[in-house]
Design a protein around this motif. Structure first.
Motif, PDB file in Angstrom:
ATOM      1  N   VAL A 149     -48.479  27.944   8.770  1.00 59.80           N
ATOM      2  CA  VAL A 149     -48.472  28.075   7.277  1.00 59.80           C
ATOM      3  C   VAL A 149     -47.295  26.844   6.858  1.00 59.80           C
ATOM      4  N   LEU A 150     -46.070  27.058   7.739  1.00 57.55           N
ATOM      5  CA  LEU A 150     -45.121  26.024   7.408  1.00 57.55           C
ATOM      6  C   LEU A 150     -45.353  24.717   8.157  1.00 57.55           C
ATOM      7  N   MET A 152     -36.722  31.860   9.716  1.00 55.59           N
ATOM      8  CA  MET A 152     -37.400  31.641  11.271  1.00 55.59           C
ATOM      9  C   MET A 152     -36.323  31.803  12.395  1.00 55.59           C
ATOM     10  N   ASN A 153     -36.867  32.977  13.134  1.00 59.33           N
ATOM     11  CA  ASN A 153     -36.139  33.504  14.146  1.00 59.33           C
ATOM     12  C   ASN A 153     -36.136  32.663  15.340  1.00 59.33           C
ATOM     13  N   LEU A 154     -35.060  32.069  15.824  1.00 55.95           N
ATOM     14  CA  LEU A 154     -35.260  30.960  16.739  1.00 55.95           C
ATOM     15  C   LEU A 154     -35.999  31.615  18.205  1.00 55.95           C
ATOM     16  N   ALA A 206     -38.251  28.083   6.891  1.00 56.02           N
ATOM     17  CA  ALA A 206     -38.150  29.263   6.601  1.00 56.02           C
ATOM     18  C   ALA A 206     -38.644  29.555   5.184  1.00 56.02           C
ATOM     19  N   TRP A 207     -38.813  30.663   4.949  1.00 54.83           N
ATOM     20  CA  TRP A 207     -39.029  31.099   3.516  1.00 54.83           C
ATOM     21  C   TRP A 207     -37.819  31.326   2.953  1.00 54.83           C
ATOM     22  N   VAL A 208     -37.715  31.475   1.759  1.00 58.63           N
ATOM     23  CA  VAL A 208     -36.322  31.732   1.155  1.00 58.63           C
ATOM     24  C   VAL A 208     -36.615  32.121  -0.294  1.00 58.63           C
ATOM     25  N   ARG A 209     -35.917  33.230  -0.938  1.00 54.40           N
ATOM     26  CA  ARG A 209     -36.193  33.399  -2.291  1.00 54.40           C
ATOM     27  C   ARG A 209     -35.804  32.421  -3.304  1.00 54.40           C
ATOM     28  N   ASP A 210     -36.305  32.105  -4.411  1.00 50.25           N
ATOM     29  CA  ASP A 210     -35.845  31.010  -5.271  1.00 50.25           C
ATOM     30  C   ASP A 210     -34.632  31.253  -6.163  1.00 50.25           C
TER      31      ASP A 210
END
Length: 85
Positions: free
Chosen positions: A15-16, A1-3, A43-47
């Motif tokens: 959605v978050l 997430m961009n501040l 934030a979305w992160v990759r597993d």
């Protein structure tokens, strides 16, 4: 997430915020100038990724009011390593 999204008043995307709230985390919302707030940023992160850098860049600014009025506050950068365990 961009501040910058939070700075611009966009906050966390819906959605978050819904799952964050359901899990007991108060999403950070837009904060008016001169005020403070406490909250979480989603934030979305990759597993498959287990290490991240949280980077905070603060732009140069000036103090408004008080005995330090007009004083230049230099830019700064803080980096914190985040490791998923």
């Amino acid at each position: 997430m961009n501040l910058d999204y939070v700075t611009l008043g966009m906050g966390n995307p819906e959605v978050l915020t819904t799952p964050m709230s359901a899990a007991g985390y108060s999403p950070l919302q837009a904060v008016p100038a001169g005020e403070t707030a406490t909250g979480w940023i989603g934030a979305w992160v990759r597993d498959e990724v287990t290490e991240f850098d949280l980077v905070y860049d603060r732009r140069e600014g000036k103090v408004i009011g008080g005995s330090n009025n007009g004083e230049v506050v230099p830019p700064s950068r803080a980096i914190a390593k985040l490791i998923v365990e």
